[in-house]
Scaffold this motif. Structure first.
Motif, mmCIF file in Angstrom:
data_model
loop_
_atom_site.group_PDB
_atom_site.id
_atom_site.type_symbol
_atom_site.label_atom_id
_atom_site.label_comp_id
_atom_site.label_asym_id
_atom_site.label_seq_id
_atom_site.Cartn_x
_atom_site.Cartn_y
_atom_site.Cartn_z
ATOM 1 N N SER A 53 36.531 55.289 16.710
ATOM 2 C CA SER A 53 35.775 56.664 16.704
ATOM 3 C C SER A 53 36.660 57.790 16.595
ATOM 4 C CB SER A 53 34.572 56.565 17.636
ATOM 5 O OG SER A 53 33.899 57.795 17.741
ATOM 6 N N GLY A 54 36.028 59.024 16.359
ATOM 7 C CA GLY A 54 37.093 60.323 16.437
ATOM 8 C C GLY A 54 38.321 60.177 15.656
ATOM 9 N N LEU A 81 41.865 57.485 12.087
ATOM 10 C CA LEU A 81 43.257 57.625 10.912
ATOM 11 C C LEU A 81 43.948 56.486 11.245
ATOM 12 C CD1 LEU A 81 43.735 61.140 12.337
ATOM 13 C CD2 LEU A 81 42.787 60.599 10.271
ATOM 14 N N ALA A 82 43.864 55.583 12.307
ATOM 15 C CA ALA A 82 44.566 54.249 12.271
ATOM 16 C C ALA A 82 44.593 53.414 10.969
ATOM 17 C CB ALA A 82 44.534 53.609 13.489
ATOM 18 N N CYS A 94 32.962 54.933 12.867
ATOM 19 C CA CYS A 94 32.185 55.962 13.178
ATOM 20 C C CYS A 94 31.866 56.666 11.739
ATOM 21 C CB CYS A 94 32.528 56.769 14.286
ATOM 22 S SG CYS A 94 31.508 58.260 14.522
ATOM 23 N N GLU A 95 30.506 56.853 11.286
ATOM 24 C CA GLU A 95 30.111 57.425 10.225
ATOM 25 C C GLU A 95 30.860 58.920 10.194
ATOM 26 O OE1 GLU A 95 26.590 57.266 7.230
ATOM 27 O OE2 GLU A 95 26.065 58.136 9.381
ATOM 28 N N LYS A 96 30.310 59.637 11.144
ATOM 29 C CA LYS A 96 30.722 60.979 11.193
ATOM 30 C C LYS A 96 32.220 61.336 11.385
ATOM 31 C CE LYS A 96 29.857 65.145 14.140
ATOM 32 N NZ LYS A 96 31.289 65.536 14.168
ATOM 33 N N SER A 97 33.089 60.245 11.959
ATOM 34 C CA SER A 97 34.414 60.524 12.233
ATOM 35 C C SER A 97 35.209 60.299 10.631
ATOM 36 C CB SER A 97 35.036 59.462 13.177
ATOM 37 O OG SER A 97 34.644 59.678 14.406
ATOM 38 N N LEU A 98 34.649 59.461 9.966
ATOM 39 C CA LEU A 98 34.941 59.207 8.513
ATOM 40 C C LEU A 98 34.780 60.775 8.006
ATOM 41 C CD1 LEU A 98 33.707 55.796 7.267
ATOM 42 C CD2 LEU A 98 36.304 56.562 7.925
ATOM 43 N N MET A 99 33.501 61.083 7.936
ATOM 44 C CA MET A 99 33.318 62.433 7.314
ATOM 45 C C MET A 99 34.215 63.647 8.028
ATOM 46 S SD MET A 99 29.115 62.576 6.611
ATOM 47 C CE MET A 99 28.842 62.429 8.313
ATOM 48 N N ASP A 100 34.397 63.605 9.171
ATOM 49 C CA ASP A 100 35.244 64.433 9.866
ATOM 50 C C ASP A 100 36.588 64.794 9.183
ATOM 51 O OD1 ASP A 100 32.793 65.646 11.415
ATOM 52 O OD2 ASP A 100 33.742 64.618 13.247
ATOM 53 N N PHE A 101 37.131 63.614 8.963
ATOM 54 C CA PHE A 101 38.592 63.616 8.362
ATOM 55 C C PHE A 101 38.588 63.355 7.013
ATOM 56 C CE2 PHE A 101 39.151 62.487 13.047
ATOM 57 C CZ PHE A 101 40.117 63.475 13.234
ATOM 58 N N ASN A 102 37.241 63.419 6.265
ATOM 59 C CA ASN A 102 37.261 63.385 4.910
ATOM 60 C C ASN A 102 37.938 61.853 4.307
ATOM 61 O OD1 ASN A 102 36.425 64.393 2.364
ATOM 62 N ND2 ASN A 102 38.574 65.114 1.781
ATOM 63 N N LEU A 103 37.293 60.935 4.928
ATOM 64 C CA LEU A 103 37.828 59.586 4.502
ATOM 65 C C LEU A 103 36.865 59.045 3.976
ATOM 66 C CD1 LEU A 103 39.906 58.657 7.739
ATOM 67 C CD2 LEU A 103 40.849 59.155 5.353
ATOM 68 N N LYS A 155 32.964 47.999 8.746
ATOM 69 C CA LYS A 155 31.511 48.285 8.765
ATOM 70 C C LYS A 155 31.108 49.940 9.339
ATOM 71 C CE LYS A 155 30.451 43.601 9.603
ATOM 72 N NZ LYS A 155 29.899 42.559 10.693
ATOM 73 N N VAL A 156 30.704 50.659 8.524
ATOM 74 C CA VAL A 156 30.334 52.213 8.943
ATOM 75 C C VAL A 156 29.168 52.053 9.624
ATOM 76 C CG1 VAL A 156 30.091 54.482 7.956
ATOM 77 C CG2 VAL A 156 31.501 52.782 6.846
#
Length: 118
Positions: A40-41, A45-46, A79-88, A98-99
């Protein structure tokens, strides 16, 4: 067999948090526990493809993440939101995940015997 969840929230470039989470996950898998890992968060990025940590003077342990499937660690959540936050997207990650949205993460946590946050 116990359900154990490792939660990572720190940047993969900040100290050794992700490396410790990876090691912890592998240790629990080696002793045949039902292990899951939630990133998450900044920790998401890892999992980003085509990273070159050597250019930052960091050892490239990201390729070790790909060995999780050899240890039958199949429950890797992001975390779904974290993916969106980092445009991934799932396609931009080095492994299958699993998202999970907030509610799914809460349910995942409630199903565990032990939660380790690193």
């Amino acid at each position: 067999m116990k359900n154990i969840l490792v939660i990572s929230q720190h940047s993969p470039f900040d100290d050794q948090h992700i490396r410790e989470s990876l090691d912890t996950t592998l240790i629990f898998a080696a002793i045949e526990q039902n292990i899951s890992w939630l990133l998450s968060g900044e920790a998401v990025l890892a999992l980003k493809k085509n990273q070159q940590p050597e250019q930052l003077g960091i050892k490239n342990y990201f390729k070790t993440i790909k060995t999780l499937e050899l240890y039958d660690v199949e429950n890797i959540y992001v975390c779904e939101k974290s993916l969106m936050d980092f445009n991934l997207s799932e396609d931009s990650l080095i492994i299958d995940v699993k998202v999970a949205n907030f509610e799914q993460q809460r349910d995942l946590i409630s199903q565990q015997h032990q939660v380790v946050t690193l």
